[in-house]
Write an enzyme that holds these catalytic residues in place. Structure first.
Site, PDB file in Angstrom:
ATOM      1  N   ASP A   1      13.679 -18.283  16.504  1.00 26.02           N
ATOM      2  CA  ASP A   1      12.301 -18.340  16.999  1.00 26.02           C
ATOM      3  C   ASP A   1      12.258 -18.368  18.524  1.00 26.02           C
ATOM      4  O   ASP A   1      13.003 -19.123  19.163  1.00 26.02           O
ATOM      5  CB  ASP A   1      11.607 -19.605  16.481  1.00 26.02           C
ATOM      6  CG  ASP A   1      10.654 -19.322  15.338  1.00 26.02           C
ATOM      7  OD1 ASP A   1      10.170 -18.180  15.216  1.00 26.02           O
ATOM      8  OD2 ASP A   1      10.377 -20.259  14.565  1.00 26.02           O
TER       9      ASP A   1
ATOM     10  N   ASP B   1      11.320 -22.865  15.068  1.00 32.69           N
ATOM     11  CA  ASP B   1      10.878 -23.915  15.986  1.00 32.69           C
ATOM     12  C   ASP B   1      10.233 -25.068  15.225  1.00 32.69           C
ATOM     13  O   ASP B   1       9.859 -26.079  15.819  1.00 32.69           O
ATOM     14  CB  ASP B   1       9.956 -23.374  17.076  1.00 32.69           C
ATOM     15  CG  ASP B   1       8.718 -22.679  16.540  1.00 32.69           C
ATOM     16  OD1 ASP B   1       8.520 -22.653  15.309  1.00 32.69           O
ATOM     17  OD2 ASP B   1       7.934 -22.146  17.363  1.00 32.69           O
ATOM     18  N   SER B   2      10.162 -24.942  13.898  1.00 29.84           N
ATOM     19  CA  SER B   2       9.776 -26.070  13.047  1.00 29.84           C
ATOM     20  C   SER B   2      10.734 -27.235  13.219  1.00 29.84           C
ATOM     21  O   SER B   2      10.429 -28.361  12.811  1.00 29.84           O
ATOM     22  CB  SER B   2       9.739 -25.637  11.574  1.00 29.84           C
ATOM     23  OG  SER B   2      10.933 -24.942  11.218  1.00 29.84           O
TER      24      SER B   2
ATOM     25  N   GLU C   1       1.768 -16.154   7.193  1.00 35.33           N
ATOM     26  CA  GLU C   1       1.688 -17.582   6.872  1.00 35.33           C
ATOM     27  C   GLU C   1       0.252 -18.024   6.644  1.00 35.33           C
ATOM     28  O   GLU C   1      -0.638 -17.745   7.456  1.00 35.33           O
ATOM     29  CB  GLU C   1       2.313 -18.424   7.988  1.00 35.33           C
ATOM     30  CG  GLU C   1       2.281 -19.918   7.696  1.00 35.33           C
ATOM     31  CD  GLU C   1       3.125 -20.747   8.636  1.00 35.33           C
ATOM     32  OE1 GLU C   1       3.171 -21.987   8.443  1.00 35.33           O
ATOM     33  OE2 GLU C   1       3.746 -20.180   9.557  1.00 35.33           O
TER      34      GLU C   1
ATOM     35  N   GLU D   1       5.193 -15.010  17.606  1.00 33.13           N
ATOM     36  CA  GLU D   1       3.868 -15.096  16.992  1.00 33.13           C
ATOM     37  C   GLU D   1       2.865 -14.266  17.782  1.00 33.13           C
ATOM     38  O   GLU D   1       2.822 -14.354  19.018  1.00 33.13           O
ATOM     39  CB  GLU D   1       3.405 -16.555  16.935  1.00 33.13           C
ATOM     40  CG  GLU D   1       4.331 -17.463  16.135  1.00 33.13           C
ATOM     41  CD  GLU D   1       3.889 -18.924  16.169  1.00 33.13           C
ATOM     42  OE1 GLU D   1       2.829 -19.216  16.783  1.00 33.13           O
ATOM     43  OE2 GLU D   1       4.607 -19.765  15.594  1.00 33.13           O
TER      44      GLU D   1
ATOM     45  N   LYS E   1      12.049 -13.967  16.486  1.00 29.66           N
ATOM     46  CA  LYS E   1      10.708 -13.970  15.900  1.00 29.66           C
ATOM     47  C   LYS E   1       9.715 -14.484  16.927  1.00 29.66           C
ATOM     48  O   LYS E   1      10.002 -15.440  17.648  1.00 29.66           O
ATOM     49  CB  LYS E   1      10.648 -14.838  14.639  1.00 29.66           C
ATOM     50  CG  LYS E   1       9.265 -14.832  13.963  1.00 29.66           C
ATOM     51  CD  LYS E   1       9.289 -15.529  12.618  1.00 29.66           C
ATOM     52  CE  LYS E   1       9.391 -17.042  12.741  1.00 29.66           C
ATOM     53  NZ  LYS E   1       8.167 -17.641  13.356  1.00 29.66           N
TER      54      LYS E   1
END
Length: 288
Positions: free
Chosen positions: A83, A44-45, A180, A114, A112
């Site tokens: 993501d 999602d960057s 991270e 978070e 993925k």
């Protein structure tokens, strides 16, 4: 043959470093496919490096599906991880729906998300349904408005929490965890306590592998380069020079040349334009 989850675990068990890089479209995925990099993250960057946003927060699940589909068309070897973006997994049910969309429509091999202990039940639900999950701890970009962009895990309580989070994700069935922006020694200690691989970014060399952003390592992102990355090429400057040269040649009429053009029979062109045909022996072809 595409990289499998068992291959990823085998690499950790053998002590072979895992390499992961982001990709956001068909072209970048094709380039990765020419290498032996086993993992692609459709991150999602893209909200920052593709869309120009200041964070990943605005990215939607439909945008992630779109980019994941493009990457899958260009990739035939790497395990592609997509993501789950901000607010797309606020409940197990929502996570199942959106992870399913990312895999069924996007085509990726894993997702993925978070979060740690709080997300473990969701991870378990996904894994039980056959959806491979990669965790993400430390600095979690979707929480940037709460925690800011800084190194995480520098206090006793926070370091312990990150270890607990990692163990909870492993117990829930995650196949790997991204660490991270946490201290290198802490990342190494967490890695040693896990059976599943860790993939670092700004977490030192003690992780089982590394992930970096495409635009950062290739010199395509003109903004400040984070300390945790390294520029392996300056493609931004190369592209700028190429575009400048292209514009110059167009303006000077040195491009396109005859070699870049097609031809038409001169009489055919004259007849089409209602003009007098050329005489016998004259040039029979006209470049267009």
């Amino acid at each position: 043959m595409r990289t499998q989850l068992s291959d990823i675990q085998r690499m950790k068990d053998r002590g072979e470093r895992l390499v992961m890089v982001t990709a956001y479209d068909y072209t970048s995925a094709q380039l990765v496919d020419r290498t032996d990099i086993p993992l692609i993250l459709v991150g999602d960057s893209l909200g920052m490096v593709i869309q120009g946003n200041s964070s990943t927060v605005p990215v939607t699940i439909d945008e992630m599906v779109y980019h994941t589909k493009a990457v899958m068309r260009g990739s035939s070897k790497a395990l592609v991880v997509g993501d789950l973006p901000f607010l797309s997994y606020t409940s197990p049910e929502q996570a199942i729906q959106n992870a399913g969309k990312l895999m069924q429509i996007g085509g990726c091999g894993a997702v993925k998300l978070e979060g740690g202990v709080n997300l473990a039940p969701t991870v378990r639900r996904l894994v039980d349904l056959g959806i491979p999950v990669m965790g993400h701890l430390g600095f979690t970009p979707q929480s940037v408005n709460q925690i800011g962009m800084r190194v995480q895990g520098k206090t006793v309580a926070h370091a312990r929490q990150l270890l607990d989070d990692a163990l909870a994700l492993e117990a829930a069935g995650a196949f790997a965890i991204v660490l991270e922006l946490i201290p290198a020694a802490l990342a190494k200690a967490i890695t040693a306590r896990l059976h599943i691989p860790t993939i670092g970014i700004g977490a030192g060399v003690g992780c089982d592998g590394e992930v970096q952003v495409w635009h950062d390592i290739l010199g395509l992102y003109s903004d400040h380069l984070p300390r945790h990355t390294k520029r392996y090429a300056d493609l931004g400057s190369t592209i700028e020079q190429a575009l400048t040269q292209y514009a110059h040649e167009v303006r000077e009429r040195s491009f396109p040349t005859a070699a870049n053009s097609s031809v038409i029979d001169a009489n055919t062109l004259a007849e089409a334009l209602g003009e007098q045909t050329v005489s016998v022996g004259a040039s029979a072809k006209v470049a267009v």
